[in-house]
Scaffold this motif. Structure first.
Motif, short mmCIF file in Angstrom:
data_model
loop_
_atom_site.label_atom_id
_atom_site.label_comp_id
_atom_site.label_asym_id
_atom_site.label_seq_id
_atom_site.Cartn_x
_atom_site.Cartn_y
_atom_site.Cartn_z
N LYS A 59 13.45 -9.78 3.43
CA LYS A 59 14.84 -9.32 3.36
C LYS A 59 14.92 -7.80 3.27
O LYS A 59 15.76 -7.17 3.92
CB LYS A 59 15.54 -9.95 2.15
CG LYS A 59 15.92 -11.41 2.32
CD LYS A 59 16.72 -11.89 1.12
CE LYS A 59 17.16 -13.34 1.29
NZ LYS A 59 17.96 -13.80 0.12
N VAL A 60 14.05 -7.22 2.45
CA VAL A 60 14.06 -5.76 2.31
C VAL A 60 13.69 -5.11 3.63
O VAL A 60 14.33 -4.14 4.07
CB VAL A 60 13.07 -5.33 1.20
CG1 VAL A 60 12.89 -3.82 1.19
CG2 VAL A 60 13.56 -5.81 -0.17
N ILE A 61 12.68 -5.65 4.29
CA ILE A 61 12.25 -5.09 5.57
C ILE A 61 13.35 -5.22 6.63
O ILE A 61 13.60 -4.31 7.42
CB ILE A 61 10.95 -5.77 6.04
CG1 ILE A 61 9.79 -5.36 5.11
CG2 ILE A 61 10.61 -5.41 7.48
CD1 ILE A 61 8.53 -6.16 5.27
N ALA A 62 14.05 -6.36 6.62
CA ALA A 62 15.14 -6.56 7.58
C ALA A 62 16.26 -5.55 7.37
O ALA A 62 16.92 -5.13 8.33
CB ALA A 62 15.68 -7.98 7.45
N ALA A 63 16.47 -5.15 6.11
CA ALA A 63 17.53 -4.20 5.80
C ALA A 63 17.10 -2.75 5.99
O ALA A 63 17.93 -1.84 5.97
CB ALA A 63 18.00 -4.41 4.36
N ALA A 64 15.81 -2.53 6.17
CA ALA A 64 15.26 -1.18 6.25
C ALA A 64 15.30 -0.67 7.69
O ALA A 64 14.28 -0.60 8.38
CB ALA A 64 13.84 -1.16 5.70
N ASP A 65 16.49 -0.28 8.15
CA ASP A 65 16.68 0.08 9.55
C ASP A 65 15.91 1.32 9.97
O ASP A 65 15.53 1.47 11.13
CB ASP A 65 18.18 0.29 9.83
CG ASP A 65 18.97 -1.00 9.66
OD1 ASP A 65 18.39 -2.08 9.87
OD2 ASP A 65 20.15 -0.92 9.29
N ASN A 66 15.68 2.25 9.04
CA ASN A 66 15.02 3.51 9.38
C ASN A 66 13.61 3.63 8.82
O ASN A 66 12.94 4.65 9.05
CB ASN A 66 15.87 4.69 8.86
CG ASN A 66 17.23 4.75 9.51
OD1 ASN A 66 17.33 4.75 10.73
ND2 ASN A 66 18.28 4.78 8.70
N LEU A 67 13.16 2.62 8.10
CA LEU A 67 11.88 2.73 7.39
C LEU A 67 10.71 2.83 8.36
O LEU A 67 10.58 2.03 9.29
CB LEU A 67 11.70 1.52 6.47
CG LEU A 67 10.65 1.67 5.35
CD1 LEU A 67 11.04 2.79 4.40
CD2 LEU A 67 10.50 0.36 4.58
N LYS A 68 9.85 3.80 8.12
CA LYS A 68 8.67 4.02 8.96
C LYS A 68 7.37 3.76 8.22
O LYS A 68 6.35 3.43 8.84
CB LYS A 68 8.66 5.45 9.49
CG LYS A 68 9.87 5.80 10.35
CD LYS A 68 9.84 7.27 10.75
CE LYS A 68 11.05 7.62 11.61
NZ LYS A 68 12.32 7.50 10.84
N VAL A 69 7.37 3.92 6.90
CA VAL A 69 6.12 3.78 6.15
C VAL A 69 6.40 3.30 4.73
O VAL A 69 7.36 3.72 4.09
CB VAL A 69 5.34 5.12 6.11
CG1 VAL A 69 6.16 6.23 5.48
CG2 VAL A 69 3.99 4.97 5.41
N VAL A 70 5.56 2.38 4.26
CA VAL A 70 5.53 1.97 2.86
C VAL A 70 4.20 2.42 2.28
O VAL A 70 3.14 2.13 2.86
CB VAL A 70 5.67 0.44 2.71
CG1 VAL A 70 5.48 0.03 1.25
CG2 VAL A 70 7.01 -0.04 3.23
N GLY A 71 4.24 3.14 1.18
CA GLY A 71 3.01 3.61 0.54
C GLY A 71 2.85 2.98 -0.82
O GLY A 71 3.72 3.12 -1.69
N ARG A 72 1.73 2.26 -1.01
CA ARG A 72 1.45 1.60 -2.29
C ARG A 72 0.46 2.44 -3.07
O ARG A 72 -0.67 2.68 -2.62
CB ARG A 72 0.88 0.20 -2.03
CG ARG A 72 0.18 -0.46 -3.22
CD ARG A 72 1.15 -0.85 -4.32
NE ARG A 72 0.58 -1.86 -5.20
CZ ARG A 72 0.01 -1.60 -6.39
NH1 ARG A 72 -0.06 -0.35 -6.82
NH2 ARG A 72 -0.47 -2.59 -7.12
N ALA A 73 0.87 2.93 -4.23
CA ALA A 73 -0.02 3.68 -5.12
C ALA A 73 -0.93 2.68 -5.84
O ALA A 73 -0.59 2.13 -6.87
CB ALA A 73 0.78 4.50 -6.12
N GLY A 74 -2.09 2.41 -5.26
CA GLY A 74 -3.02 1.40 -5.74
C GLY A 74 -3.58 0.65 -4.56
O GLY A 74 -3.25 0.93 -3.40
N ILE A 75 -4.42 -0.33 -4.85
CA ILE A 75 -5.09 -1.04 -3.75
C ILE A 75 -4.38 -2.33 -3.36
O ILE A 75 -4.34 -2.70 -2.19
CB ILE A 75 -6.57 -1.33 -4.11
CG1 ILE A 75 -7.32 -1.87 -2.89
CG2 ILE A 75 -6.67 -2.29 -5.30
CD1 ILE A 75 -8.82 -1.93 -3.08
N GLY A 76 -3.81 -3.04 -4.33
CA GLY A 76 -3.23 -4.35 -4.04
C GLY A 76 -1.88 -4.25 -3.34
O GLY A 76 -1.02 -3.48 -3.75
N VAL A 77 -1.71 -5.01 -2.27
CA VAL A 77 -0.45 -4.99 -1.53
C VAL A 77 0.15 -6.40 -1.44
O VAL A 77 0.83 -6.74 -0.48
CB VAL A 77 -0.63 -4.39 -0.12
CG1 VAL A 77 -0.84 -2.90 -0.19
CG2 VAL A 77 -1.78 -5.06 0.61
#
Length: 527
Positions: A59-77
């Protein structure tokens, strides 16, 4: 100016890194816990910096019309829906090496606490018992430390242990003799490590190959009075078998930071004697948490401002224009690597990758990364297209590439040669007009085989009646053959059978096939 949302608690220094790099940033550390608010505002942002609290769902990704990158501070995703992000063209980054020193130091701390029974002695003393004679410890000086998994963290543990004047031996199928020499460790097989080590520390990922590596059978091979430390992954240790070994005195102690089921609020090990437990604290230091926050800010800024990509998990290094031409060869490369990785059982010194024909004129870097991912994943598990070259380098693997014009019958092909301590073995493939990858040669034997999710690889003696016996056996085992591919070096010599099958083979079925007259090797392959 690109805009980033920091929705979890990153440090102010990390936030300032975004600003220093020309990135507009909103620091809203509590919004990650508010699903509705996140959905409402995510469409404004080019980047999303998170820890574990923010759930980047479909749902978050569907709403993220302009999102280009997600950065996770840590190893687990686990909190990011990577397939959905990939489908929408969103890069997902993590920081896999930011907590290596912290985890290694925790393992050393656990080992020393185990050697001197510090937690139990502390509890006893606080209870007013003064049981000095009860807590007789052992020195670590001159003792043998066995490290299972000598990658980034394992290498740091080895270095710290040598500073304590310990003898360090290591088991890691990807550790070359040259890399072992550089680290000052002795490379051994698993059985030898189990028999010789006074302390054993686990630093391997959890894969099908490593799950339950500390089993009842392997505990029986350990030196009586040995001590075990696990700061790597739950599931590497058979917890029931470990408890029995602690109770009957086979092992003198164990220190566990990770458990098969977490949070570990009720575990059979908790009643075991001579056991130290911590609640998955391997990465829990101020420095490590700061390091991963700064690292993710630098990575995201570099991508948003300059297009530079590091530690990406979903293969972002191909442009939209070149993707249609490159992606079929990327898929072929990963399958060739996976094919070779699943069949290689000794330490890999290096790989040679040959690109011939039209493919040699393309951007082959993504193909090299994909191929190394395939080679390393069967044993390392948590490998991606970006981290694979780093992991190969850490293990001393030499990677050679050769690009040349078409010389043979195929318009293009990729050949992978795996160089081990014992031999060189190659596998080659091509992409036909239908866009599907095909194997065209295995160990010098020409054959054409489609790569499917479940396959059976067999080397056998080329003698009359073998195919009939094998077909009958597979039929009796209710194994359906989708395709049967054969090749041989010469009449009466060694032959190779590649069989596309429906469904999965059980361990018992593989053993039955391996015991068939004429079979030299039988191995299931998964793609």
């Amino acid at each position: 100016m690109p805009k980033v949302l920091v929705s979890d608690k990153l440090s102010e220094t990390a936030v300032q890194i975004f600003r220093d790099n020309g990135v507009d940033v909103d620091f809203l550390p509590d919004v990650g816990k508010d699903k509705e608010k996140l959905l409402e505002i995510i469409g404004q942002y080019d980047g999303l910096a998170i820890r574990s609290a923010t759930k980047v769902t479909e749902k978050v990704i569907a709403a993220a019309d302009n999102l280009k990158v997600v950065g996770r501070a840590g190893i687990g995703v686990d909190n990011v829906d990577i397939p959905q992000a990939t489908a929408k063209g969103i890069i997902v980054m993590n920081t896999p090496f930011g907590n290596s020193i912290t985890t290694a130091e925790h393992a050393i701390s656990m080992m020393l606490a185990l050697a001197r029974q510090i937690p139990a002695a502390d509890a006893s003393t606080r209870a007013g018992k003064w049981e000095k004679s009860k807590f007789m410890g052992v020195e670590v000086t001159s003792k043998t430390l066995g490290i299972i998994g000598c990658g980034n963290i394992g290498a740091i543990v080895a270095d710290r242990a040598q500073g304590l004047k310990m003898k360090v031996i290591a088991f890691d199928p990807f550790l070359t003799p040259e890399r072992a020499l550089d680290l000052g460790v002795e490379k051994v097989e698993l059985d030898e490590l189990l028999a010789r080590a006074d302390f054993i520390s686990l630093h391997t990922p959890l894969t099908d190959a490593t799950r339950g590596i500390i089993s009842a059978e392997n505990i029986a091979k350990m030196k009586k009075g040995a001590r075990l430390i696990n700061c790597a992954r739950g599931g590497l240790v058979d917890e029931v078998a470990l408890k029995e070994a602690l109770e009957n005195g086979k092992l003198a102690g164990a220190a566990m930071d990770v458990f098969e089921v977490e949070p570990a609020t009720d575990n059979p090990l908790f009643d075991a004697p001579n056991l130290i437990c911590t609640p998955h604290l391997g990465a829990s230091t101020t420095e490590a948490q700061e390091n991963v926050a700064l690292q993710v800010a630098e990575q995201m800024s570099a991508y948003l401002m300059h297009g530079a990509i590091s530690n990406a998990l979903n293969f972002p290094s191909i442009s939209a224009e070149e993707a249609p031409r490159i992606m079929p060869f990327v898929k072929l490369a990963e399958m060739l690597g996976s094919f070779a990785g699943q069949l290689t059982e000794s330490g890999i010194k290096g790989v040679r990758i040959e690109f011939e024909g039209h493919v040699a004129d393309l951007n082959t870097k993504p193909m090299v990364s994909a191929l190394l991912t395939g080679v390393l994943k069967p044993l390392l598990g948590d490998v991606n297209m970006v981290s694979a070259p780093v992991l190969a380098k850490d293990r001393g693997m030499h990677v050679e590439t050769v690009n040349r014009e078409q010389q043979g019958a195929y318009e293009n092909y990729i050949r992978l040669t795996v160089i081990t301590e014992r031999q060189e073995r190659s596998v080659a493939g091509t992409v036909f007009a239908d866009g599907k990858p095909r194997l065209i040669q295995v160990k010098g034997v020409n054959m054409e085989a489609e790569i499917t999710p479940s396959m059976l690889y067999i080397t056998n003696e080329d003698k009359p009646g073998f195919i009939g016996r094998l077909g009958t056996l597979l039929g009796n085992e209710n194994i359906n053959i989708a395709n049967f591919n054969l090749g041989r070096v010469e009449s009466g010599g060694d032959a190779i059978a590649l069989i596309n099958i429906d469904g999965e083979l059980s361990d018992a079925q593989v053993k039955t096939i391996a015991a068939l007259e004429g079979v030299k090797q039988a191995k299931p392959l998964h793609f």
